[in-house]
Design a protein around this motif. Structure first.
Motif, PDB file in Angstrom:
ATOM      1  N   HIS A  79       0.189  -1.010   0.004  1.00 46.56           N
ATOM      2  CA  HIS A  79      -0.240   0.118  -0.069  1.00 46.56           C
ATOM      3  C   HIS A  79       0.811   1.228   0.421  1.00 46.56           C
ATOM      4  N   TRP A 195      -3.029   9.009  -0.338  1.00 45.88           N
ATOM      5  CA  TRP A 195      -2.065   8.501   0.802  1.00 45.88           C
ATOM      6  C   TRP A 195      -2.010   9.573   2.660  1.00 45.88           C
ATOM      7  N   ASP A 197      -4.076  11.948   2.755  1.00 45.92           N
ATOM      8  CA  ASP A 197      -5.732  12.132   3.564  1.00 45.92           C
ATOM      9  C   ASP A 197      -6.104  10.641   4.812  1.00 45.92           C
ATOM     10  N   TRP A 198      -5.274   9.600   3.765  1.00 45.52           N
ATOM     11  CA  TRP A 198      -5.030   8.160   4.438  1.00 45.52           C
ATOM     12  C   TRP A 198      -4.707   8.396   6.010  1.00 45.52           C
ATOM     13  N   ARG A 199      -3.416   8.637   5.542  1.00 41.54           N
ATOM     14  CA  ARG A 199      -2.524   8.953   7.237  1.00 41.54           C
ATOM     15  C   ARG A 199      -3.819   9.950   7.988  1.00 41.54           C
ATOM     16  N   ASN A 201      -6.830  11.142   8.942  1.00 39.95           N
ATOM     17  CA  ASN A 201      -8.265   9.948   9.417  1.00 39.95           C
ATOM     18  C   ASN A 201      -7.855   9.055  10.227  1.00 39.95           C
TER      19      ASN A 201
END
Length: 214
Positions: A79, A195, A197-199, A201
């Protein structure tokens, strides 16, 4: 791992080596030591799941990582790589007073990132405590020295399997994952908004859960 969904941690360490006089400039670190730049990844049990020993001590960490990621069928990341927030406090304490505690989601994420990185730092520490040849340069040809480092890592993994109550673990307190062939893996280390944004969240969820408990 401290970070949810984290498969392992990666870092590098320097191992002093002996090289011919004409090669010393390439292996010379910023501190003037003649070393190999050892890049490795380990799982939560401090088993080494990947190791590369071919880079000179003068090589920058980012250059080594880019090389590792770009080699086909080498170090495969399904990922992405979770990095800490820049310009944000890193070494904090979960339970404390005042500024020593995380004050926002970014600081809380960085604190847990530091705990995760500590796993591979301990693995490197054990590796060098077990094998004296990892602590001082030998006089074998450089290719043999590379093989010795890899061999020590394999023996380290064997010891972790066969002797879970390693007495050296007490000293440290004071101081391969199988993937399916058709899975997509990253082949670059360029940042992406998705990525990031994922971190964000993940960091928000972790921080909010901790605040509810605290």
């Amino acid at each position: 791992m401290i970070l949810k969904g984290c498969l392992g941690t990666l870092d590098r360490t320097l191992v002093d080596v002996t090289v011919p006089e004409f090669d010393k400039a390439r292996y010379c670190t910023r501190k003037g030591m003649i070393s190999i730049n050892v890049f490795a990844a380990c799982d939560r049990r401090m088993h080494f799941i990947y190791m590369l020993t071919e880079w000179e001590g003068s090589a920058a960490d980012a250059r080594v990582l880019r090389d590792v990621i770009s080699i086909p069928n080498e170090f495969r990341v399904p990922h992405g790589l979770l990095t800490p927030y820049k310009m944000v406090n890193y070494n904090l304490h979960e339970w404390g007073n005042g500024p020593s505690m995380p004050q926002n989601y970014k600081e809380y994420f960085n604190m847990n990132h530091a705990k995760a990185i500590n796993v591979i730092e301990q693995a490197f520490g054990l590796l060098k405590k077990w094998w004296a040849i990892m602590r001082s340069p030998s006089f074998y040809p450089i290719k043999i020295q590379n093989i010795i480092i890899l061999s020590c890592a394999l023996l380290h993994n064997f010891i972790r399997d066969e002797m879970p109550n390693d007495p050296l673990n007490e000293d440290l307190r004071s101081v391969t994952l199988n993937q399916s062939d058709d899975e997509k893996f990253i082949n670059s280390i360029q940042p992406s908004q998705a990525w990031s944004d994922w971190r964000d969240n993940l960091a928000h969820d972790m921080y909010n859960n901790w605040r509810r408990v605290a």
